[in-house]
Design a protein around this motif. Sequence first.
Motif, PDB file in Angstrom:
ATOM      1  N   UNK A  99      -3.868  -0.302   0.997  1.00 46.81           N
ATOM      2  CA  UNK A  99      -2.967  -0.385   2.147  1.00 46.81           C
ATOM      3  C   UNK A  99      -2.302   0.953   2.453  1.00 46.81           C
ATOM      4  N   UNK A 100      -3.000   2.051   2.209  1.00 51.22           N
ATOM      5  CA  UNK A 100      -2.433   3.370   2.478  1.00 51.22           C
ATOM      6  C   UNK A 100      -1.434   3.830   1.431  1.00 51.22           C
ATOM      7  N   UNK A 101      -1.354   3.116   0.308  1.00 54.28           N
ATOM      8  CA  UNK A 101      -0.420   3.472  -0.756  1.00 54.28           C
ATOM      9  C   UNK A 101      -1.219   4.021  -1.932  1.00 54.28           C
ATOM     10  N   UNK A 102      -0.874   5.215  -2.355  1.00 55.25           N
ATOM     11  CA  UNK A 102      -1.566   5.839  -3.477  1.00 55.25           C
ATOM     12  C   UNK A 102      -1.010   5.387  -4.811  1.00 55.25           C
TER      13      UNK A 102
ATOM     14  N   UNK B 123       2.101 -14.778  -7.387  1.00 53.76           N
ATOM     15  CA  UNK B 123       2.292 -15.330  -6.044  1.00 53.76           C
ATOM     16  C   UNK B 123       1.839 -14.341  -4.972  1.00 53.76           C
ATOM     17  N   UNK B 124       2.093 -13.052  -5.190  1.00 58.09           N
ATOM     18  CA  UNK B 124       1.618 -12.038  -4.240  1.00 58.09           C
ATOM     19  C   UNK B 124       0.096 -12.001  -4.233  1.00 58.09           C
ATOM     20  N   UNK B 125      -0.519 -12.086  -5.409  1.00 63.74           N
ATOM     21  CA  UNK B 125      -1.979 -12.101  -5.495  1.00 63.74           C
ATOM     22  C   UNK B 125      -2.587 -13.301  -4.784  1.00 63.74           C
ATOM     23  N   UNK B 126      -1.975 -14.475  -4.958  1.00 64.79           N
ATOM     24  CA  UNK B 126      -2.464 -15.681  -4.275  1.00 64.79           C
ATOM     25  C   UNK B 126      -2.324 -15.546  -2.769  1.00 64.79           C
ATOM     26  N   UNK B 127      -1.212 -14.966  -2.340  1.00 66.63           N
ATOM     27  CA  UNK B 127      -0.993 -14.777  -0.904  1.00 66.63           C
ATOM     28  C   UNK B 127      -2.031 -13.830  -0.315  1.00 66.63           C
ATOM     29  N   UNK B 128      -2.286 -12.739  -1.001  1.00 65.74           N
ATOM     30  CA  UNK B 128      -3.283 -11.776  -0.522  1.00 65.74           C
ATOM     31  C   UNK B 128      -4.667 -12.419  -0.509  1.00 65.74           C
ATOM     32  N   UNK B 129      -4.997 -13.182  -1.536  1.00 64.21           N
ATOM     33  CA  UNK B 129      -6.298 -13.853  -1.602  1.00 64.21           C
ATOM     34  C   UNK B 129      -6.465 -14.849  -0.456  1.00 64.21           C
ATOM     35  N   UNK B 130      -5.424 -15.638  -0.192  1.00 59.39           N
ATOM     36  CA  UNK B 130      -5.512 -16.611   0.903  1.00 59.39           C
ATOM     37  C   UNK B 130      -5.616 -15.900   2.247  1.00 59.39           C
TER      38      UNK B 130
END
Length: 90
Positions: free
Chosen positions: A4-7, A33-40
């Motif tokens: 996402x443009x973050x190094x 929870x962040x991983x699940x959100x990104x996956x969905x």
Amino acid sequence: MNIFGIGLPEMAVIMVVALLIFGPKKLPEIGRSVGKTIRSFQEASKEFQNEFQKEVEQLEEVVKTTAELEPKQIHPAKSEQDTASSSQPS
């Protein structure tokens, strides 16, 4: 590594700040929870792309079919016009 443009250095700073804010006990839960959100989000994006691709293929098929039919319809119409204009006296 660029997500996402973050190094990598920026990612480390974010992780340290998150560790300080949420603490070591909450951090794994938040990460899950962040991983699940990104996956969905990725799954929804792929589903949207697949639906969009299906619609594009259907439109291409309609255009192809129409393009095949149009010359057949135009040529008889032209020959009818030619016949009508040749039968009329000048």
